[in-house]
Design a protein around this motif. Structure first.
Motif, PDB file in Angstrom:
ATOM      1  N   GLU A   1       1.545  -5.807 -11.547  1.00 14.77           N
ATOM      2  CA  GLU A   1       2.128  -4.556 -10.877  1.00 14.77           C
ATOM      3  C   GLU A   1       2.028  -4.980  -9.261  1.00 14.77           C
ATOM      4  O   GLU A   1       2.861  -4.881  -8.790  1.00 14.77           O
ATOM      5  N   VAL A   2       0.778  -5.197  -8.814  1.00 16.20           N
ATOM      6  CA  VAL A   2       0.920  -5.723  -7.220  1.00 16.20           C
ATOM      7  C   VAL A   2       1.618  -6.918  -7.059  1.00 16.20           C
ATOM      8  O   VAL A   2       2.311  -6.803  -6.120  1.00 16.20           O
ATOM      9  N   LYS A   3       1.599  -7.929  -7.831  1.00 17.50           N
ATOM     10  CA  LYS A   3       2.319  -9.002  -7.751  1.00 17.50           C
ATOM     11  C   LYS A   3       3.796  -8.704  -7.854  1.00 17.50           C
ATOM     12  O   LYS A   3       4.725  -9.486  -6.878  1.00 17.50           O
TER      13      LYS A   3
ATOM     14  N   ASN B   1       0.547 -10.748   3.437  1.00 20.80           N
ATOM     15  CA  ASN B   1       1.098  -9.261   3.877  1.00 20.80           C
ATOM     16  C   ASN B   1       1.779  -8.664   2.991  1.00 20.80           C
ATOM     17  O   ASN B   1       1.936  -7.466   2.825  1.00 20.80           O
ATOM     18  N   ALA B   2       2.620  -9.489   2.074  1.00 20.30           N
ATOM     19  CA  ALA B   2       3.283  -9.033   0.998  1.00 20.30           C
ATOM     20  C   ALA B   2       2.152  -8.361  -0.224  1.00 20.30           C
ATOM     21  O   ALA B   2       2.582  -7.374  -0.454  1.00 20.30           O
ATOM     22  N   ILE B   3       1.258  -9.008  -0.263  1.00 18.59           N
ATOM     23  CA  ILE B   3       0.296  -8.284  -1.047  1.00 18.59           C
ATOM     24  C   ILE B   3      -0.319  -6.888  -0.385  1.00 18.59           C
ATOM     25  O   ILE B   3      -0.478  -6.053  -1.409  1.00 18.59           O
TER      26      ILE B   3
ATOM     27  N   MET C   1       6.691 -16.988  -3.010  1.00 20.29           N
ATOM     28  CA  MET C   1       6.523 -16.611  -4.435  1.00 20.29           C
ATOM     29  C   MET C   1       5.574 -17.232  -5.306  1.00 20.29           C
ATOM     30  O   MET C   1       4.934 -16.526  -6.039  1.00 20.29           O
ATOM     31  N   LEU C   2       5.440 -18.429  -5.225  1.00 19.33           N
ATOM     32  CA  LEU C   2       4.627 -19.369  -5.763  1.00 19.33           C
ATOM     33  C   LEU C   2       3.124 -18.925  -5.555  1.00 19.33           C
ATOM     34  O   LEU C   2       2.340 -18.774  -6.501  1.00 19.33           O
ATOM     35  N   MET C   3       2.772 -18.576  -4.268  1.00 20.53           N
ATOM     36  CA  MET C   3       1.379 -17.885  -3.951  1.00 20.53           C
ATOM     37  C   MET C   3       1.202 -16.735  -4.598  1.00 20.53           C
ATOM     38  O   MET C   3      -0.009 -16.429  -5.079  1.00 20.53           O
ATOM     39  N   ILE C   4       2.166 -15.839  -4.707  1.00 17.03           N
ATOM     40  CA  ILE C   4       1.844 -14.474  -4.904  1.00 17.03           C
ATOM     41  C   ILE C   4       1.668 -14.557  -6.575  1.00 17.03           C
ATOM     42  O   ILE C   4       0.803 -13.861  -7.144  1.00 17.03           O
TER      43      ILE C   4
ATOM     44  N   ASP D   1     -11.364 -15.402  -5.051  1.00 22.42           N
ATOM     45  CA  ASP D   1     -11.609 -16.829  -4.386  1.00 22.42           C
ATOM     46  C   ASP D   1     -10.643 -17.716  -4.292  1.00 22.42           C
ATOM     47  O   ASP D   1     -10.370 -18.266  -3.129  1.00 22.42           O
ATOM     48  N   ALA D   2      -9.645 -17.872  -5.093  1.00 21.38           N
ATOM     49  CA  ALA D   2      -8.534 -18.857  -5.052  1.00 21.38           C
ATOM     50  C   ALA D   2      -7.686 -18.335  -3.738  1.00 21.38           C
ATOM     51  O   ALA D   2      -7.255 -19.265  -3.145  1.00 21.38           O
ATOM     52  N   PHE D   3      -7.229 -16.908  -3.795  1.00 23.84           N
ATOM     53  CA  PHE D   3      -6.463 -16.786  -2.739  1.00 23.84           C
ATOM     54  C   PHE D   3      -7.016 -16.800  -1.229  1.00 23.84           C
ATOM     55  O   PHE D   3      -6.475 -17.150  -0.496  1.00 23.84           O
ATOM     56  N   ASN D   4      -8.276 -16.226  -1.364  1.00 19.00           N
ATOM     57  CA  ASN D   4      -8.978 -16.458  -0.076  1.00 19.00           C
ATOM     58  C   ASN D   4      -9.194 -17.901   0.516  1.00 19.00           C
ATOM     59  O   ASN D   4      -9.206 -18.209   1.703  1.00 19.00           O
ATOM     60  N   PHE D   5      -9.416 -18.746  -0.824  1.00 20.28           N
ATOM     61  CA  PHE D   5      -9.632 -20.313  -0.326  1.00 20.28           C
ATOM     62  C   PHE D   5      -8.237 -20.766   0.367  1.00 20.28           C
ATOM     63  O   PHE D   5      -8.350 -21.430   1.434  1.00 20.28           O
ATOM     64  N   ILE D   6      -7.102 -20.489  -0.273  1.00 13.59           N
ATOM     65  CA  ILE D   6      -5.865 -21.122   0.324  1.00 13.59           C
ATOM     66  C   ILE D   6      -5.619 -20.476   1.563  1.00 13.59           C
ATOM     67  O   ILE D   6      -5.105 -21.203   2.448  1.00 13.59           O
TER      68      ILE D   6
END
Length: 585
Positions: free
Chosen positions: A189-191, A169-171, A411-414, A421-426
């Protein structure tokens, strides 16, 4: 297996002789024993009935350290603010693609209400059994499956702390802020904006509990008003009063045209469950609710009714204004297409993007409020290191420890994970262990009922219907099994570029690793080193909060230790708690 009463029950007066056990007994240290299981009668300060819980559970806090600020409005909007995130704005496209037709898509949105109300009934029965404990899932799993000791609490604690993220949701919040500004951002910038948004949410909840509830309620009202506006606008479109939409009824002429696939139906159901996720959020704060079973039954059900009606009306609005081909292949969220087709101006779309930002921000706050109590209960069970940190409410009267650990992990995730793929996988990795725990929760109702019958305890204040529980078990079993079913295009045609079920295998592997860790921690290493694990109740914040701490007791000292402590872990003669200094696990 046999059971016994430690000592006979005593009633306050003769007229109470036929009264239900848990409503007429005064609070005391009476214990019930069923084989190796021991139950103590506990009473909280939230006007709930005295209730029995198995002693390995976290100690009941007789006065909530967070106060009792959760009333009817907060119950409703804690659920609503978590349910209305980005799901209703983004999921309709995926649901239509998965189901293959407009008619089946609408049926799936109605089915979401059925699955949610079935799960809600299960949660409510658990709350009736344990009405003085916040933390929902972790409490109910701990009490339904108390043996092997600390196994499920350990597994769920890892899941709750390490695998539940709000960074998505933060993304989304960051992405739509840049859309408002008509700027194409770089990944960093998104991060950066996502970090700022999540940090702002943290500051909104960490300093004052009541203010955080007020803020969640206010944003929840705006979310409901947004969906009401979309729904009413949709009916205006459907009536043919918007010239920009020449054929508003075209999608409803042959509503079941299209062919679904098993893989598509499973993905559609996952999106529905994602959109309805949050119906149980208020169960995380049960010990902060006066007369919790009555309030949750009435206001939690009302929140689900409101959401279900708004979800169906919003989907009808989307289908009235957007051709189904455009909606099925949408690269942007469904509501954005709706606003563009109806209003056709960049200002209208920009205004809608602000509503998405607000919705995402409110969702982050609602998730933090609920998850912080859940993680706190994991810590109070004693299975996490530093139990005082998790249980403490200093210095602001809020669960600062759980807030900060969730903040650090998000914060680590972002910052660490790339988009794609990496984000969708997690994100997918969270789903499969959750499905297992939900299945265990649904089946656990029958386990709890069986044990209560053995102990001759009365029926709960609320009892779910058997068909509802069976439906809930079957639905969760489907969710647990169907991710193995491959997509039509082959094993590499899923939502990620690698093998479609990788997240399932990794999820199972993580649970197995938790089991192996548990065996070494609780059984093997203690046998080798000559100690046993015992739980002790410790006071935190000068007695304002309590928690269990698991400690190492040498084998030669076990008899002495057991003789000086009750089954809960309190030193005999100490009603408030213990301050044992034995080394922690």
């Amino acid at each position: 297996m046999s059971f016994s009463w430690r000592r006979p029950f005593k009633w306050g007066n003769a007229d109470a002789s036929n009264a239900p056990l848990e409503t007429s007994m005064p609070h005391s240290q009476e214990e019930l024993t069923d084989g190796s299981l021991k139950y103590t009668l506990e009473k909280g300060g939230n006007d709930s009935r005295p209730a029995y819980q198995e002693v390995t559970g976290a100690p009941v806090e007789r006065d909530s350290p967070f106060g009792y600020s959760v009333g009817p409005a907060t119950i409703i909007f804690l659920n609503i603010s978590k349910m209305i995130g980005t799901g209703i704005y983004s999921a309709p496209s995926g649901v239509l693609k998965g189901t293959g037709s407009v008619g089946l898509s609408l049926i799936y949105w109605a089915l979401g209400f059925c699955t949610s109300i079935a799960s809600f009934s299960v949660y409510l029965e658990y709350a009736a059994y344990f009405p003085n404990r916040s933390g929902s899932d972790v409490v109910y799993l701990e009490q339904a499956y108390p043996r092997p000791k600390w196994l499920l609490p350990t597994a769920y604690a890892f899941h709750a702390v390490a695998l539940s993220f709000g960074s998505g949701n933060a993304i989304v919040l960051a992405d739509y802020i840049f859309r408002i500004a008509n700027h194409i951002p770089s990944p960093w910038e998104v991060k950066g904006v996502a970090v700022a948004g999540y940090t702002a949410a943290l500051f909104c909840v960490m300093f004052h509990t009541r203010f955080s509830y007020w803020l969640s309620n206010g944003i929840g009202v705006l979310k409901v008003m947004t969906l009401v506006f979309i729904s009413l606008t949709g009916f205006v479109v459907l009536g043919g009063f918007v010239p920009r939409v020449p054929s508003p009824q075209a999608n409803f002429v042959d509503p079941f045209e299209g062919r679904p696939t098993p893989y598509g139906l499973t993905l559609a159901l996952y999106r529905i469950i994602f959109a309805y996720g949050g119906f149980d959020n208020a169960f995380n704060v049960v010990n902060e609710v006066k007369n919790p079973v009555k309030q949750l039954r009435r206001n939690g059900f009302l929140s689900l009714i409101i959401i279900s009606v708004l979800y169906l009306c919003a989907n009808i609005a989307y289908f009235a204004a957007v051709p189904k081909e455009d909606l099925r292949e949408a690269k942007q969220i469904a509501a954005s297409l709706f606003f563009t087709n109806v209003f056709g101006t960049s200002n209208a779309v920009r205004g809608f993007n602000f509503l998405i930002v607000l919705s995402s921000f409110g969702n982050i706050i609602a998730v933090m409020l609920g998850q912080s109590r859940l993680i706190r209960e994991c810590g109070r069970q004693g299975v996490l290191p530093f139990p005082r940190v998790w249980a403490s409410t200093l210095p602001f009267g809020t669960p600062l420890g759980p807030f900060l650990i969730k903040y650090a992990l998000n914060m680590l995730m972002i910052l660490a994970l790339p988009a794609g793929d990496a984000f969708n996988f997690i994100t997918d990795l969270q789903i499969y262990p959750s499905a297992l725990f939900y299945l265990l929760l649904a089946a656990g109702i029958y386990v709890v009922r069986y044990r209560r019958r053995r102990l001759r305890l009365p029926r709960a204040e609320f009892r779910a219907w058997a068909p509802v529980i069976i439906f809930n078990i079957l639905a969760n079993l489907y969710i647990f099994i169907m991710p193995w079913y491959p997509p039509e295009g082959g094993p590499f045609a899923g939502v990620v570029s690698f093998w479609y079920a990788t997240h399932v295998v990794v999820g199972i592997g993580i649970m197995l690793c938790c089991g192996i860790y548990y065996y070494f921690w609780v059984s093997l290493i203690p046998k080798i080193k000559g100690y046993r694990i015992r739980q002790v109740v410790i006071n935190v914040d000068d007695g304002a909060a309590q928690t269990h701490q698991l400690i190492k007791v040498p084998v030669e000292e076990l008899d002495e230790w057991d003789a000086s402590h009750d089954a809960v872990g309190r030193a005999l003669g100490d009603r408030g708690g213990s301050r044992d200094s034995a080394p922690g696990v």
